[in-house]
Design an enzyme around this catalytic site. Structure first.
Site, PDB file in Angstrom:
ATOM      1  N   GLN A  88      -4.889  -1.439   9.615  1.00 24.13           N
ATOM      2  CA  GLN A  88      -4.871  -2.678   8.986  1.00 24.13           C
ATOM      3  C   GLN A  88      -5.543  -3.722  10.112  1.00 24.13           C
ATOM      4  OE1 GLN A  88      -3.277  -3.515   5.824  1.00 24.13           O
ATOM      5  NE2 GLN A  88      -4.268  -5.469   6.319  1.00 24.13           N
ATOM      6  N   ASP A 125     -11.094   2.873   4.114  1.00 19.39           N
ATOM      7  CA  ASP A 125     -11.466   1.639   4.063  1.00 19.39           C
ATOM      8  C   ASP A 125     -13.069   1.337   3.815  1.00 19.39           C
ATOM      9  OD1 ASP A 125      -9.817  -0.581   3.850  1.00 19.39           O
ATOM     10  OD2 ASP A 125      -9.466  -0.745   6.096  1.00 19.39           O
ATOM     11  N   LYS A 180       1.076  -1.392   0.064  1.00 22.24           N
ATOM     12  CA  LYS A 180      -0.209   0.027   0.044  1.00 22.24           C
ATOM     13  C   LYS A 180       0.926   1.029  -0.024  1.00 22.24           C
ATOM     14  CE  LYS A 180      -3.842  -2.241   2.218  1.00 22.24           C
ATOM     15  NZ  LYS A 180      -4.288  -2.756   3.396  1.00 22.24           N
TER      16      LYS A 180
END
Ligand code: NDP
Length: 294
Positions: A98, A121, A54
């Site tokens: 995460q 997200d 990422k």
């Protein structure tokens, strides 16, 4: 008949190239740079790989990447304090924590602490709710990427039937909402669904988000249907292999012989996920700065 392969890698490359062009134009015109903060707790090897990838792709499209690595025994209060700091940081347009988090941390509490306008997200209840009622918002990356792949085959989903196998909050449910928003007639299947093969055989589009290797078989698929395989499963290594093969939730060769179009694993939905994360970061940047509506 052998299905057309939906090349997620090439489609993700094109999406990232378009994002990079827009980011460069913003930098030239406004002197601004979108920023994505990624928080990693602990050192889970798969999470390390995702976070590294990422960060690299964020920088490659011209955005700023902020990595925050916290020890596995960090307290929930310390993590929430970092999220609060990132919420206030004007250089940060997107925040991603995460998952999975260590067991002593309540993931829901952390997700709910993220400013929904920076929730790239798309997991915050406010963004899930916006999707449900059709308001603009940030949409979870894997479902969004899957929808973009479906639409390369079917730009107009009106009148098409779709079966989504899986009802998780991060894949199945948001993807079903997206397909509905684009006028497909949607069925959500799950572990309690009766006669799943015949449910799938009725569909023009089958999406597998189950987490079971090669679960969807060739005789479940209507000839010519589009099949999107979200699954990522590593098989146990065979003799002579150091690590097992990656396979999806679809028995690829069998289904390919029947379907009209299919995503491979790897190289299908996977590459779209990070590309959509960058897309969401740009969208969050533009919304926060009032650059354009999304
Ligand atoms: P979850 O385990 O959260 O959900 C799996 C879903 O599959 C559940 O709704 C479950 O039903 C359903 N299911 C399980 N067994 C059956 C069965 N026998 N028949 C019908 N339905 C069944 O998984 P996720 O949604 O998080 O992930 C799904 C897959 O997608 C995984 O392989 C994961 O690795 C992959 N993935 C890939 C990503 C990418 O970037 N490409 C990102 C995220 C996930 P029930 O609710 O009834 O238990």
């Amino acid at each position: 008949m052998s299905a057309a392969i939906i090349d997620g890698k090439a489609i993700a490359d094109d999406l990232r190239a378009a994002i990079a062009t827009e980011v460069a134009a913003i930098a030239t015109r406004d002197g601004l740079q979108p920023g994505l903060a990624v928080v990693l707790v602990g050192s889970d090897p798969a999470s390390e790989v995702y976070v590294g990838s990422k960060a690299r792709q964020t920088v490659a499209v011209g955005m700023r990447s902020f990595e925050h690595r916290l020890p596995a025994d960090v307290s929930e209060a310390e993590l929430l304090a970092l999220v609060a700091t990132l919420n206030e940081d004007d250089a940060v347009d997107g925040i991603l924590v995460q998952l999975p988090l260590p067991a002593h941390i309540d993931s829901n509490r952390v997700i709910e602490a993220i400013n929904p306008d920076k929730d790239v997200d798309g997991f915050h209840p406010v963004n899930a709710g916006r999707l449900l009622i059709g308001l603009p918002g940030l949409v979870a990356c894997t479902p969004l990427g899957s929808l973009l792949l479906v639409r390369t085959v079917h730009p107009d989903l009106s009148g098409l039937s779709a079966v989504v196998i899986g009802r998780s909050n991060i894949v199945g449910k948001p993807l079903a909402q997206l397909l509905l928003q684009y006028n497909a007639t949607v069925t959500i299947a799950h572990s309690r669904t009766h006669d799943l093969p015949s449910v799938c055989r009725s569909a023009d589009i089958v999406v597998a988000a189950v987490g079971r290797p090669e679960f969807v078989r060739g005789d479940w698929i209507k000839p010519g249907a589009t099949v999107i395989d979200v699954g990522i499963n590593r098989l146990p290594p065979k003799a002579g292999e150091t690590k097992g093969r990656l396979v999806g939730d679809v028995a690829f060769e069998e289904v390919r012989a029947v379907a009209g179009a299919i995503t491979p694993v790897p190289g299908g939905v996977g590459p779209m996920t990070i590309a959509c994360l960058l897309r969401n970061t740009l969208q969050a940047f533009k919304a926060r700065r009032g650059v354009a509506k999304f």
